[in-house]
Structures are given as C-alpha cells and as structure tokens.
Motif scaffolding. Structure first.
Motif, PDB file in Angstrom:
ATOM      1  N   ALA A 173       0.836  -1.199   0.000  1.00 42.80           N
ATOM      2  CA  ALA A 173       0.000   0.000   0.000  1.00 42.80           C
ATOM      3  C   ALA A 173       0.871   1.250   0.000  1.00 42.80           C
ATOM      4  CB  ALA A 173      -0.931  -0.001   1.212  1.00 42.80           C
ATOM      5  N   ARG A 174       1.984   1.209   0.724  1.00 36.81           N
ATOM      6  CA  ARG A 174       2.864   2.364   0.779  1.00 36.81           C
ATOM      7  C   ARG A 174       3.690   2.515  -0.495  1.00 36.81           C
ATOM      8  NH1 ARG A 174       0.749   1.079   4.951  1.00 36.81           N
ATOM      9  NH2 ARG A 174       0.468   2.453   6.745  1.00 36.81           N
ATOM     10  N   GLY A 177       1.337   4.156  -2.772  1.00 37.49           N
ATOM     11  CA  GLY A 177       1.239   5.557  -2.392  1.00 37.49           C
ATOM     12  C   GLY A 177       2.406   6.375  -2.914  1.00 37.49           C
ATOM     13  N   PHE A 199      -0.190   9.907   0.949  1.00 36.25           N
ATOM     14  CA  PHE A 199      -1.090   9.568   2.054  1.00 36.25           C
ATOM     15  C   PHE A 199      -2.447   9.084   1.539  1.00 36.25           C
ATOM     16  CE2 PHE A 199       1.886  12.646   3.923  1.00 36.25           C
ATOM     17  CZ  PHE A 199       2.373  11.881   4.971  1.00 36.25           C
ATOM     18  N   ILE A 200      -2.987   9.773   0.552  1.00 33.90           N
ATOM     19  CA  ILE A 200      -4.286   9.359   0.010  1.00 33.90           C
ATOM     20  C   ILE A 200      -4.159   8.039  -0.740  1.00 33.90           C
ATOM     21  CG2 ILE A 200      -6.117   9.962  -1.624  1.00 33.90           C
ATOM     22  CD1 ILE A 200      -5.607  12.896  -0.986  1.00 33.90           C
ATOM     23  N   SER A 202      -1.842   5.597  -0.445  1.00 30.61           N
ATOM     24  CA  SER A 202      -1.565   4.454   0.424  1.00 30.61           C
ATOM     25  C   SER A 202      -2.784   4.089   1.264  1.00 30.61           C
ATOM     26  CB  SER A 202      -0.375   4.758   1.341  1.00 30.61           C
ATOM     27  OG  SER A 202      -0.629   5.898   2.151  1.00 30.61           O
ATOM     28  N   MET A 203      -3.587   5.089   1.659  1.00 30.31           N
ATOM     29  CA  MET A 203      -4.781   4.812   2.456  1.00 30.31           C
ATOM     30  C   MET A 203      -5.810   4.030   1.640  1.00 30.31           C
ATOM     31  SD  MET A 203      -7.207   7.465   4.566  1.00 30.31           S
ATOM     32  CE  MET A 203      -7.593   8.410   3.079  1.00 30.31           C
ATOM     33  N   ILE A 204      -6.050   4.488   0.396  1.00 27.94           N
ATOM     34  CA  ILE A 204      -7.009   3.791  -0.468  1.00 27.94           C
ATOM     35  C   ILE A 204      -6.496   2.402  -0.816  1.00 27.94           C
ATOM     36  CG2 ILE A 204      -8.119   3.810  -2.731  1.00 27.94           C
ATOM     37  CD1 ILE A 204      -8.156   6.863  -2.560  1.00 27.94           C
ATOM     38  N   GLU A 206      -4.483   0.534   0.922  1.00 27.61           N
ATOM     39  CA  GLU A 206      -4.537  -0.334   2.099  1.00 27.61           C
ATOM     40  C   GLU A 206      -5.941  -0.873   2.320  1.00 27.61           C
ATOM     41  OE1 GLU A 206      -3.024  -0.265   6.747  1.00 27.61           O
ATOM     42  OE2 GLU A 206      -2.224   1.126   5.268  1.00 27.61           O
ATOM     43  N   ILE A 207      -6.955  -0.048   2.058  1.00 28.38           N
ATOM     44  CA  ILE A 207      -8.341  -0.502   2.201  1.00 28.38           C
ATOM     45  C   ILE A 207      -8.653  -1.593   1.182  1.00 28.38           C
ATOM     46  CG2 ILE A 207     -10.759   0.173   1.961  1.00 28.38           C
ATOM     47  CD1 ILE A 207      -9.952   2.946   3.041  1.00 28.38           C
TER      48      ILE A 207
END
Length: 295
Positions: A173-174, A177, A199-200, A202-204, A206-207
């Motif tokens: 995920a990172r 990102g 940040f956006i 990697s967050m999406i 990761e989900i």
C-alpha cells in the motif's frame, strides 16, 4: 516447527517479490526511491504485519477465557464434566497432542471453540446450550472437530497467514502511495519528502488490499472447517459428525462467536452469496455434503 519454517520462508519469498516489483515499477515510472527507505519500510511492514498477529495468538487463551467467561473444569464436579474431560483426553491421546484445558461458557446457542498458541497448550470450550441441546454422541463429534483444529495446527497457521497478508498490505500500500505521489509531482522533485498523493494513495490501497487479504483469510478459515469436520468424523464417527452438523442446522438461534473467536467456533455459515466471501465457516449443508460424499 516445519510449518513455521515453511510459512516464514513463504513470507520471505513474498517480500522478495515485492521488493523486486517495487524496483521494476520505480524504474518504469522514473520515480526515485532510495533503497534505504524501502528497506526500512520493509522491516516496518514485517514487524507490524507479524507483531499483532503473534501477540493475538499468544494471548488467545487468556482473551477467550475473559471474553467468553469460560469456566475451566479443573476438578470435575459431576458426571457430565467428567465425561467431557475424559472424552477430550481420549481424543487428544489418539491424535498425539497434549491434554488441552477444558471449559464451559454460558450461551444458550450450541457452540464450541478451540484456541491456543500451540498443540500442547490449547483450550477446548463448549457452551451450555450445546450440552443441553445435543446428544452425547453429537457432543463427542463436536469435541473431535475442535481437537482436529488443534492437531492440524490451525491457530498457528492462520496467524502466520494473517501475518504474511498484513505485511503484504502494509508494504505494498505504501509502495503504491509513493508511485501515485511521484506521478502527481511529475518533474517537480524539489521536495524530497512525501506529498498528499502518498497519504491518500496508500490509504485507499490499504483498504482495497485489506479486503483482498480478508477474503484469503476467510477462504482458509472455511477450508480448515472441512478438515476439522473430517477429523471429528475420524475421532467420533462419520454419522455422529453429520448428526452434530444437522443439529446445528435445526438450532435457528445459532450465532457466530463474537470478534476473533468467530473463526474458532463450530457454528457459523450464514450469509448472502457475496457475503460468503467473508464467512468464517462454510454453509452447514456444504459441510454435511462433504462428509457424505467422503464416506
């Protein structure tokens, strides 16, 4: 130990593939990623990925006793408790594992679970509803099912699988990102730090990756239920195991255990077609059919 070694080796292989993939993508998109930062991220992913899973495993017995209110049978006080302990003892000896702790928890629903950090230090617990609504033959089959989970090393295997997937999700995920952040910046590389795209993205990521990881973990949870049913059939008798599952079908009030304990219970398997991807247990009719087809 061999199971742990093989899955640790699998995790190393996954991380190697991820590391190579990350470098290939970085080269393709022309994004500058320092090897040192990637190495640190990889180490962090492994620590976070496996840390939580192993802590949960080591605390599983204590958490089960507290969350489910399990009363251990240290000195049997009646014939039913003596029968429970002796049945578990006989089955444990048959499969070659240490004697698990045996307990009863209050629940009107028929259910049971097994947990523990290793095969020789486990816990088997049954609900009062199970003892009240099932015959001794059916209870014997349920106990065999739970002993099967322990003998198969399912708790450790699921923990390691969860650790591998957690590591994959955290790390990849990172990486995604960073790729998104680099693409958004284009040729503007004046600021070496990460931007909002990281940040956006990697967050999406990761989900989304977390959903995929959950589907894999739930698939394994369903797979191990079939193996545990087969173990119950071998230890108690195939017809007893089938009868126990049919009894669960008749218990309309059956609910899965709360939280992380849901994957360790005998009951479960309700849901829509899409929801089946996230079920800890296969539908009871599929489990019964599998036992009948194997006979």
């Amino acid at each position: 130990m061999m199971r742990i070694f093989l899955l640790a080796l699998t995790n190393f292989a996954v991380m190697t593939v991820l590391f190579v993939t990350m470098n290939v993508l970085a080269a393709l998109f022309g994004i500058n990623m320092s090897r040192g930062s990637m190495t640190s991220m990889l180490v962090m992913a492994i620590v976070f990925g496996f840390g939580g899973s192993f802590i949960s495993l080591l605390m599983s017995k204590w958490m089960a006793k507290k969350s489910m209110g399990v009363q251990l049978i240290e000195q049997p006080s009646n014939n039913q408790e003596r029968w429970l302990v002796e049945t578990v003892r006989r089955q444990a000896e048959k499969v070659g594992i240490g004697m698990p702790e045996v307990g009863i928890f209050y629940s009107p629903d028929p259910n049971a679970f097994a947990t523990g950090a290793n095969k020789n230090n486990a816990l088997v617990a049954v609900s009062q509803g199970l003892l009240q609504n099932m015959t001794p033959d059916e209870v014997e089959a349920v106990l065999g099912h739970e002993i099967g989970h322990i003998a198969n090393g399912d708790m450790v295997t699921q923990t390691l699988l969860q650790g591998v997937l957690n590591t994959f999700v955290f790390f990849f995920a990172r990486v995604i990102g960073m790729l998104i952040d680099g693409l958004l910046r284009g040729n503007n590389q004046e600021n070496n730090g990460v931007g909002v795209g990281y940040f956006i993205g990697s967050m999406i990521a990761e989900i989304l990756l977390g959903f995929l990881a959950t589907i894999i973990v739930m698939w394994f949870s369903r797979y191990r239920e079939f193996r545990a049913d087969e173990a119950g059939a071998e230890l108690a008798g195939r017809q007893k195991m089938i009868a126990a599952l049919r009894r669960l079908q008749q218990a309309h009030g059956v609910h899965e255990l709360p939280g992380e304990m849901a994957a360790f219970g005998i009951a479960g398997g309700l849901g829509s077609s899409f929801g089946k991807l996230f079920m800890t247990h296969p539908p009871l009719e599929e489990r019964i059919a599998a036992l009948q087809n194997a006979s």
